[in-house]
Design an enzyme around this catalytic site. Structure first.
Site, PDB file in Angstrom:
ATOM      1  N   LYS A 195      31.176  36.423  46.770  1.00 59.35           N
ATOM      2  CA  LYS A 195      31.510  37.014  45.470  1.00 59.35           C
ATOM      3  C   LYS A 195      32.943  37.528  45.344  1.00 59.35           C
ATOM      4  O   LYS A 195      33.495  38.100  46.253  1.00 59.35           O
ATOM      5  CB  LYS A 195      30.567  38.201  45.203  1.00 59.35           C
ATOM      6  CG  LYS A 195      29.116  37.838  45.265  1.00 59.35           C
ATOM      7  CD  LYS A 195      28.235  38.521  44.267  1.00 59.35           C
ATOM      8  CE  LYS A 195      28.874  39.617  43.524  1.00 59.35           C
ATOM      9  NZ  LYS A 195      28.039  40.158  42.482  1.00 59.35           N
ATOM     10  N   LYS A 245      30.215  32.038  44.292  1.00 59.38           N
ATOM     11  CA  LYS A 245      30.847  32.668  43.135  1.00 59.38           C
ATOM     12  C   LYS A 245      32.081  33.389  43.600  1.00 59.38           C
ATOM     13  O   LYS A 245      31.969  34.177  44.536  1.00 59.38           O
ATOM     14  CB  LYS A 245      29.858  33.644  42.516  1.00 59.38           C
ATOM     15  CG  LYS A 245      30.500  34.683  41.622  1.00 59.38           C
ATOM     16  CD  LYS A 245      29.519  35.732  41.187  1.00 59.38           C
ATOM     17  CE  LYS A 245      30.245  36.825  40.459  1.00 59.38           C
ATOM     18  NZ  LYS A 245      30.731  37.869  41.292  1.00 59.38           N
TER      19      LYS A 245
HETATM   20  C1  PBG Z   1      26.593  41.780  39.076  1.00 58.24           C
HETATM   21  C2  PBG Z   1      27.334  40.531  38.784  1.00 58.24           C
HETATM   22  C3  PBG Z   1      28.681  40.354  38.573  1.00 58.24           C
HETATM   23  C4  PBG Z   1      28.849  39.018  38.201  1.00 58.24           C
HETATM   24  C5  PBG Z   1      27.618  38.428  38.246  1.00 58.24           C
HETATM   25  N1  PBG Z   1      26.685  39.373  38.601  1.00 58.24           N
HETATM   26  C6  PBG Z   1      29.760  41.352  38.665  1.00 58.24           C
HETATM   27  C7  PBG Z   1      30.362  41.616  39.972  1.00 58.24           C
HETATM   28  O1  PBG Z   1      30.006  40.997  40.968  1.00 58.24           O
HETATM   29  O2  PBG Z   1      31.192  42.501  40.016  1.00 58.24           O
HETATM   30  C8  PBG Z   1      30.129  38.380  37.809  1.00 58.24           C
HETATM   31  C9  PBG Z   1      30.026  37.313  36.752  1.00 58.24           C
HETATM   32  C10 PBG Z   1      31.343  36.955  36.131  1.00 58.24           C
HETATM   33  O3  PBG Z   1      32.410  37.463  36.513  1.00 58.24           O
HETATM   34  O4  PBG Z   1      31.341  36.141  35.203  1.00 58.24           O
HETATM   35  N2  PBG Z   1      26.845  42.348  40.287  1.00 58.24           N
END
Ligand code: PBG
Length: 322
Positions: A195, A245
């Site tokens: 992430k 992601k």
């Molecule tokens: C929740 C979440 C996020 C995203 C998806 N689920 C935010 C994060 O990780 O800070 C990001 C989706 C996007 O940026 O389009 N935790």
């Protein structure tokens, strides 16, 4: 004069021949459209850093779901903006919370759509972290129970797939056993593995951390091997599908996950990627249709079976016209 024996340009001469030999055929069938649902009725508020994307109340969300279905996009993923945020993110687990109510409304509309939900606490906590906090530390194990409750609330309302995005250790296992114990063995888990890169999302979901940052639980973008380990653990714990992601900066990770694991692989073309494209298009610096279709093609070429993207509706329209 010698002539080249190999002439790859032969197969690029016309669109007819190019499309005949194309390796990756971008398709609407694997797209997922992310949506932000808020309390109230008749609410439709554009996210300033994400032109074309709106926070919507349940009634408005159902209307947009009809459009999504009619365009042939097969799935949506819902993010909730609760009425009230608190330390523990209590609304995340509420049976009548904003997301369960939205799922029920979409179900009542009898749409041919897969309904997926994001399972996380950051939208629901007053401090904006993805778990419960004690003395400035995000606690892992106490968060697991809440996440499992949240996933159950979504399953009870009719979600087909839950997608935990918090990055706590053990959350896939905790969610899987809670779902199984309560008769939801058929609800699938799509786990977020790596992430980053989400700036505008935090405006859309009103989830910016109020202190510190998420580096103690989200991944270090420098670490691809660690991402593969996270994927392996999630699959061991029962994830049916895994997600990488963001998508574009992590295409190498998408490819490695695709090569190494046999579950469906999703990639999230995130808010930051969308915002960059939209900003450049507004300035007249990029041709939106070309760049978006190229981006989606390349994410699929890297090995993603499923792509979550804010461009899903536009892409579906363009692909229909192709
Ligand atoms: C929740 C979440 C996020 C995203 C998806 N689920 C935010 C994060 O990780 O800070 C990001 C989706 C996007 O940026 O389009 N935790």
């Amino acid at each position: 004069m010698t002539f080249p024996a190999q002439r790859p340009r032969r197969l690029r001469r016309s669109e007819a021949i190019r499309s005949f030999v194309r390796e990756t055929r971008v398709s609407v069938r694997g797209l997922v459209y992310p949506m932000f649902v808020c309390p109230g009725t008749n609410v439709r508020a554009e996210v300033s850093s994400m032109p074309g994307i709106f926070q919507r109340s349940g009634d408005q969300l159902v209307e947009e779901c009809r459009e999504v279905e009619s365009l042939g996009v097969p799935a949506v993923i819902l993010f909730g903006l609760p009425e009230l945020k608190d330390e523990r993110g209590s609304e995340a687990t509420a049976a009548h919370g904003v997301v369960p109510r939205a799922i029920e409304a979409v179900r009542r509309a009898k749409l041919n759509l897969l309904v997926m939900t994001d399972v996380c606490l950051c939208e629901y906590t007053s401090h904006g972290h993805c778990g419960v906090v004690k003395d400035g530390v995000v606690l892992n194990d106490p968060t697991l129970e809440i996440l499992a409750e949240e996933a159950l609330a979504h399953a009870r309302a009719g979600a087909d797939i839950v997608a935990p995005s918090d990055m706590m250790d053990g959350r896939v296992g905790a969610i899987r056993s809670a779902l199984d114990q309560h008769g939801f063995a058929d609800v699938a888990i799509l786990s977020y593995a790596a992430k980053g890169f989400y700036g505008p999302f935090r405006e859309a979901a009103q989830s910016a951390p109020q202190f510190g940052d998420r580096r103690s639980y989200q991944m270090d973008p420098a670490n691809a091997r660690e991402a593969l380990r996270e994927v392996a653990l999630d699959i061991e714990e029962g994830a049916d599908m895994v997600m990488v992601k963001p998508a574009l900066p992590y295409l190498d990770v998408v490819r490695q996950v695709r090569d190494r694991f046999d579950v469906p692989v999703a990639a999230y073309n995130v808010s930051g990627e969308y915002a960059m494209v939209k900003a450049a298009v507004r300035k007249g610096w990029l041709d939106e249709q070309r760049v978006v279709l190229e981006i989606l093609t390349c994410i699929q070429r890297a090995g993603a079976d499923i792509v979550l993207t804010y461009h899903a509706k536009d892409a579906a329209r363009w692909l229909k016209a192709c």
